[in-house]
Design an enzyme around this catalytic site. Structure first.
Site, PDB file in Angstrom:
ATOM      1  CE  LYS A  99      -5.030  -1.401  13.028  1.00 54.01           C
ATOM      2  NZ  LYS A  99      -5.136  -2.434  11.980  1.00 54.01           N
TER       3      LYS A  99
ATOM      4  N   GLY B 214       3.414  -6.182  -5.666  1.00 52.34           N
ATOM      5  CA  GLY B 214       3.834  -6.648  -4.343  1.00 52.34           C
ATOM      6  C   GLY B 214       3.873  -8.155  -4.284  1.00 52.34           C
TER       7      GLY B 214
ATOM      8  N   GLY C 262       4.786 -10.136  -1.715  1.00 49.51           N
ATOM      9  CA  GLY C 262       4.985 -10.491  -0.311  1.00 49.51           C
ATOM     10  C   GLY C 262       4.099 -11.678   0.022  1.00 49.51           C
TER      11      GLY C 262
ATOM     12  CB  VAL D 256      -1.278 -10.786   0.504  1.00 49.25           C
ATOM     13  CG1 VAL D 256      -2.568 -10.803  -0.296  1.00 49.25           C
ATOM     14  CG2 VAL D 256      -1.589 -10.747   2.000  1.00 49.25           C
TER      15      VAL D 256
HETATM   16  P1  NAD Z   1       4.392  -8.106   2.937  1.00 44.93           P
HETATM   17  O1  NAD Z   1       5.203  -7.122   3.691  1.00 44.93           O
HETATM   18  O2  NAD Z   1       4.631  -9.566   3.098  1.00 44.93           O
HETATM   19  O3  NAD Z   1       4.489  -7.799   1.362  1.00 44.93           O
HETATM   20  C1  NAD Z   1       4.404  -6.536   0.801  1.00 44.93           C
HETATM   21  C2  NAD Z   1       5.360  -6.535  -0.390  1.00 44.93           C
HETATM   22  O4  NAD Z   1       5.152  -5.325  -1.130  1.00 44.93           O
HETATM   23  C3  NAD Z   1       6.829  -6.584  -0.004  1.00 44.93           C
HETATM   24  O5  NAD Z   1       7.474  -7.635  -0.684  1.00 44.93           O
HETATM   25  C4  NAD Z   1       7.358  -5.221  -0.426  1.00 44.93           C
HETATM   26  O6  NAD Z   1       8.720  -5.255  -0.847  1.00 44.93           O
HETATM   27  C5  NAD Z   1       6.425  -4.881  -1.574  1.00 44.93           C
HETATM   28  N1  NAD Z   1       6.342  -3.479  -1.913  1.00 44.93           N
HETATM   29  C6  NAD Z   1       6.355  -2.396  -1.109  1.00 44.93           C
HETATM   30  N2  NAD Z   1       6.240  -1.265  -1.831  1.00 44.93           N
HETATM   31  C7  NAD Z   1       6.103  -1.641  -3.126  1.00 44.93           C
HETATM   32  C8  NAD Z   1       5.937  -0.937  -4.337  1.00 44.93           C
HETATM   33  N3  NAD Z   1       5.853   0.390  -4.364  1.00 44.93           N
HETATM   34  N4  NAD Z   1       5.845  -1.646  -5.491  1.00 44.93           N
HETATM   35  C9  NAD Z   1       5.915  -2.988  -5.480  1.00 44.93           C
HETATM   36  N5  NAD Z   1       6.086  -3.709  -4.357  1.00 44.93           N
HETATM   37  C10 NAD Z   1       6.181  -3.053  -3.186  1.00 44.93           C
HETATM   38  O7  NAD Z   1       2.876  -7.755   3.286  1.00 44.93           O
HETATM   39  P2  NAD Z   1       1.579  -8.651   3.070  1.00 44.93           P
HETATM   40  O8  NAD Z   1       1.248  -9.331   4.343  1.00 44.93           O
HETATM   41  O9  NAD Z   1       1.727  -9.429   1.823  1.00 44.93           O
HETATM   42  O10 NAD Z   1       0.481  -7.519   2.871  1.00 44.93           O
HETATM   43  C11 NAD Z   1       0.362  -6.823   1.637  1.00 44.93           C
HETATM   44  C12 NAD Z   1      -0.772  -5.802   1.744  1.00 44.93           C
HETATM   45  O11 NAD Z   1      -1.978  -6.476   2.096  1.00 44.93           O
HETATM   46  C13 NAD Z   1      -0.577  -4.730   2.823  1.00 44.93           C
HETATM   47  O12 NAD Z   1      -1.178  -3.547   2.377  1.00 44.93           O
HETATM   48  C14 NAD Z   1      -1.344  -5.293   3.996  1.00 44.93           C
HETATM   49  O13 NAD Z   1      -1.782  -4.274   4.868  1.00 44.93           O
HETATM   50  C15 NAD Z   1      -2.513  -5.916   3.288  1.00 44.93           C
HETATM   51  N6  NAD Z   1      -3.170  -6.972   4.049  1.00 44.93           N
HETATM   52  C16 NAD Z   1      -2.486  -8.077   4.437  1.00 44.93           C
HETATM   53  C17 NAD Z   1      -3.144  -9.068   5.135  1.00 44.93           C
HETATM   54  C18 NAD Z   1      -2.422 -10.329   5.525  1.00 44.93           C
HETATM   55  O14 NAD Z   1      -3.106 -11.288   5.918  1.00 44.93           O
HETATM   56  N7  NAD Z   1      -1.117 -10.395   5.444  1.00 44.93           N
HETATM   57  C19 NAD Z   1      -4.501  -8.933   5.464  1.00 44.93           C
HETATM   58  C20 NAD Z   1      -5.195  -7.789   5.031  1.00 44.93           C
HETATM   59  C21 NAD Z   1      -4.510  -6.819   4.334  1.00 44.93           C
END
Ligand code: NAD
Length: 346
Positions: A80, A179, A181, A183
């Site tokens: 990392k 969340g 977002g 994922v």
């Molecule tokens: P993203 O930023 O697209 O979505 C995250 C969402 O969570 C946002 O809409 C945000 O407003 C919401 N959020 C933040 N705090 C919150 C709370 N307290 N209550 C409810 N909602 C809240 O991110 P993502 O890419 O969807 O990733 C989500 C999680 O998965 C993260 O922890 C990320 O590290 C992990 N992750 C993502 C991937 C990937 O491929 N994108 C891979 C492995 C892990």
């Protein structure tokens, strides 16, 4: 603790501090383990309160990448990088400098996107090094990892509900998704298609609107963790499973995409003591890294191979749940032991 003692304690191979003279870029790269292949992990841009915090973060994250990549069956080790924010004003120059630093490691570290970065930054890295992955599909890369992460969480959830004695398949089960977002929304789509009832929440309104359109019922963000459901799927932020929240959970299982869901190691035992089956986050959310890592496969990126590996997450989790039941150790501990065994070639 002195730095060399620190890297010994976490069994790291290398910790590299670099300052770029021209741009002022300051970065720390941690290479945890290259036994299975080059260390693959993201570059995180973050303003830390102290240099010690940055070192803590990069050591923890690189070790987690070794475990994640090993459990996903990838021929990559874990590494990392953190860029100590703020990023120098000339973003392009900063990423060219970062690319040269990565190139200097001659393939021991393969960089990809993490917090604070964009897909376009990978293309800049690629101007000076081939050891950066995660370009768009149009640019010949593997594209957005999120749909693959969401699919992995969905199939991993099937193994989780089986282990929790909730039957086979998601039809008729209720899932609370924290969340909406990239994922979370992908997961909600799979769950609705599979006949599950979904309750979702987000602190932001855009995601909520999309989740509602997909067919989810929306609740306030402060109510989602304690929703009375079969499965809780944390897909937002880390640390949501902790001493304060675990006693309030009203689910039978936790299976979600967020990184670092447990605030401390003790929280895995807290969940087990409540009879809640926990899918270790770094196993269930590996779909994204499976996708991005495939860019470096001999012969190039293959969506079919990626899909196969992502689907394998279901079986990997089933084995972890089985071992956990037999040994009476918590699932997170079993997953770490499995990863450590794989790193030692067992
Ligand atoms: P993203 O930023 O697209 O979505 C995250 C969402 O969570 C946002 O809409 C945000 O407003 C919401 N959020 C933040 N705090 C919150 C709370 N307290 N209550 C409810 N909602 C809240 O991110 P993502 O890419 O969807 O990733 C989500 C999680 O998965 C993260 O922890 C990320 O590290 C992990 N992750 C993502 C991937 C990937 O491929 N994108 C891979 C492995 C892990």
């Amino acid at each position: 603790m002195a730095i060399l003692e620190r890297i010994q304690a976490s069994d790291h191979e290398q910790l590299l501090f670099t300052r770029d003279r021209d741009t002022g870029l300051r970065t720390i790269i941690a290479i945890h383990d290259t036994t299975r292949g080059p260390g693959l992990g993201g570059i995180r841009i973050r303003e830390y309160d102290s240099e010690a915090d940055a070192v803590d973060d990069v050591l923890r994250l690189s070790q987690a990448m070794s475990y994640k990549n090993a459990c996903a069956g990838l021929a990559f080790g874990g590494a990392k990088a953190v860029i100590l924010g703020p990023l120098p004003a000339d973003r392009r120059a900063a990423f060219l400098a970062m690319g040269r630093i990565v190139e200097g490691l001659a393939g021991r570290y393969v960089a990809t996107e993490d917090m604070g970065m964009a897909e376009a930054d990978i293309a800049v890295l690629n101007e000076v090094t081939e050891f950066a992955v995660g370009r768009s599909r149009e640019a010949g890369g593997s594209g957005d990892p999120s749909p693959h992460t969401a699919l992995g969480v969905f199939v991993g959830m099937r193994a989780t509900v089986r282990a929790a004695g909730l039957g086979d398949g998601m039809r008729g089960l209720s899932v609370a998704v924290q969340g909406c977002g990239k994922v979370g929304l992908g997961l909600i789509g799979h769950l609705i298609d599979a006949g599950a009832r979904v309750i979702a929440a987000d602190t932001d309104t855009d995601g909520v609107a999309e989740a509602r359109e997909l067919g989810a019922e929306i609740v306030n963000a402060d109510q989602i963790l304690a929703a009375e459901v079969d499965v809780l799927a944390p897909c937002a932020i880390g640390g949501v499973l902790n001493e304060a929240t675990i006693p309030t959970l009203r689910c039978r299982a936790v299976a979600g995409g967020a990184n670092n869901q447990l605030a401390t190691e003790a929280d895995a035992d807290r969940l087990a003591a409540r009879g809640i089956v926990y899918a270790p986050d770094f196993v269930i959310n590996a779909g994204g890294v499976i996708n991005v890592g495939d860019e470096l496969a001999p012969g190039g990126y293959s969506p079919e191979r990626v899909r196969g590996r992502v689907m394998d997450i279901e079986q990997t989790l089933a084995e972890i749940f089985g071992e956990s039941r037999e040994s009476r150790q918590n699932t997170a501990g079993i997953a770490v032991a499995r990863a450590q065994g794989l790193l030692r070639g067992r």
